[in-house]
Design an enzyme around this catalytic site. Structure first.
Site, PDB file in Angstrom:
ATOM      1  N   CYS A 321     -37.404  -9.405  -4.890  1.00 38.26           N
ATOM      2  CA  CYS A 321     -38.308  -8.002  -6.201  1.00 38.26           C
ATOM      3  C   CYS A 321     -36.872  -8.182  -7.585  1.00 38.26           C
ATOM      4  O   CYS A 321     -36.914  -8.012  -8.075  1.00 38.26           O
ATOM      5  CB  CYS A 321     -38.596  -7.062  -5.598  1.00 38.26           C
ATOM      6  SG  CYS A 321     -39.766  -5.484  -6.670  1.00 38.26           S
ATOM      7  N   GLY A 322     -36.442  -6.293  -7.155  1.00 40.23           N
ATOM      8  CA  GLY A 322     -35.201  -6.520  -8.196  1.00 40.23           C
ATOM      9  C   GLY A 322     -34.712  -7.391  -8.880  1.00 40.23           C
ATOM     10  O   GLY A 322     -33.244  -7.244  -8.799  1.00 40.23           O
TER      11      GLY A 322
END
Length: 430
Positions: A321-322
């Site tokens: 994700c990030g």
């Protein structure tokens, strides 16, 4: 289990207050959180001093659920916070169930304390409580705590309704807007971002002590659970350089404990402090978090980004994700400003074009992810608002949602570098 008919009923306020109030009385409390959630467990730990473990019946096999619940074996009491409404889960069961909190309560014999928002009603709240008490004979509603009580008269009427249907009231919480914690798009603002967090939790505890019968609540807890060692979970490598700071904080305690139990060594480093990953790591793992809030600082962390590029020439790097976004070419923040990232993948992501991506995910790897071979099945979840502007690399995995529908966000791979928007929870049964 602390549960409610719906989200927004006051579970987290009560949970934090109970954890601290009980800990202040010398009670060793083991917290749990039902379902995929990185943020609430960090608050749980701040409240009582023990790691909070996620329990997820959709993503986790039964053996893992049982071993995690057994982490309460050396505690005086376990307290689990349900997600959404008590019986809310997905339509298609996963490894052990639908992900509903009620499944955990039934599996472990945990009595449920129902938090009821009685704003705008009084005796009628008893009908809701009675419905919950009768909905599933395998789930015991041990009592209710009334929330957002407007006055002494309001409380008296609500209690009368509960008495009429034979449901115990364990507390009544008056309206108090000062106890609200600030929120962000993934839920609460992270625990580590509150400079006055301890004082806030202490205020929650004082509020709970004043309005909840802690003796009656403890008396309704079920019997204990035998202690067990952490389950060994196959790690993606033996020496893992793990990014950990305000931008990369989304890691599940059960995964880290399971990897350590299997002999893996975790080597934390901070990209925000421009620290490079350990030079002798077998794998670099960038977890999710909020890199979009720190994009300028990450772009300026040239020592760290250079070390990631060097590492990727000989050993694997993975981002979730990030972390996935940081491995890409660029990240566009909410203002529309583009920030150069590591450039190890071709992906460009934007927070200026927001769209919610939410739900359970099952991924079958098309390419190796560290030590996880192609064909390995992984269970996890996706929760973000970023949009993909470019993704030229081959897919990392075939990804489906909880109903088996194909998901477009496949992750991507380039050489030894991989990334995905899905957060790993557990290996999935084929």
């Amino acid at each position: 289990m602390i549960a409610a008919p719906a989200s927004g009923s006051g579970k987290t306020t009560l949970m934090l207050g109970l954890l601290r109030a009980l800990a202040d009385e010398g009670v060793a409390v083991q917290p749990f959180k039902s379902g995929p959630d990185y943020i609430d467990p960090a608050f749980h730990r701040a409240a009582c001093g023990r790691d909070s473990y996620n329990l997820d019946s959709w993503a986790m096999p039964g053996a893992l659920l049982d071993s995690l619940a057994a982490m309460a074996g050396d505690a005086d009491m376990a307290l689990a916070e349900a997600s959404m409404g008590l019986f809310d889960g997905v339509a298609t069961p996963g490894q052990s169930g639908s992900g509903a909190g009620a499944e955990l309560a039934r599996r472990f014999g945990w009595p449920v304390v129902l938090v009821l928002d009685v704003g705008g009603q009084a005796q009628s709240a008893a009908a809701t409580a009675l419905g919950f008490a009768r909905y599933d004979p395998g789930v015991t509603i041990a009592g209710v705590i009334l929330n957002r009580v407007a006055s002494a008269r309001h409380e008296r009427l609500a209690r009368a309704g509960m008495a009429a249907v034979g449901i115990d009231v364990l507390g009544a919480l008056p309206r108090d807007a000062s106890l609200r914690l600030p929120e962000r798009h993934l839920g609460l603002v992270q625990a580590g971002e509150h400079p006055d967090l301890d004082a806030r939790i202490a205020a929650h505890a004082a509020f709970v002590r004043a309005h909840v019968d802690l003796v009656a609540l403890r008396a309704r807890a079920a019997g204990g659970i035998a202690h067990a060692a952490p389950t060994r979970l196959v790690p993606p490598a033996q020496r893992i350089a793990l990014a950990r700071d305000a931008a990369f904080s989304f890691t599940y305690p059960h995964l880290l404990a399971g990897w350590r139990a299997a002999g893996a060594t975790l080597l934390p480093f901070s990209p925000l402090a421009d620290e490079p990953p350990a030079h002798d790591a077998d794998l670099v793992w960038l977890p999710g978090g909020y890199p979009e809030l720190h994009a300028g600082k990450i772009a300026a962390a040239t020592r760290c980004l250079g070390a990631l590029r060097d590492h990727a020439t000989t050993r694997p790097v993975h981002g979730e994700c990030g972390g996935y976004m940081v491995l890409g070419e660029a990240l566009v923040d909410a203002t529309g400003q583009s920030h150069r990232m590591a450039g190890l993948l071709g992906m460009v992501t934007s927070h200026a074009q927001r769209r919610l991506h939410l739900g359970y995910r099952r991924a079958s790897l098309a390419r190796a992810l560290g030590g996880y071979a192609p064909g390995t099945a992984l269970a996890g979840h996706e929760f973000h608002y970023s949009s993909i502007l470019a993704q030229p690399d081959p897919p990392l995995a075939a990804v489906t949602d909880s109903d088996g529908a194909v998901v477009a966000e496949t992750g991507s791979a380039r050489g030894r570098v991989t990334g995905s928007f899905f957060h790993l929870i557990a290996a999935a049964e084929r």
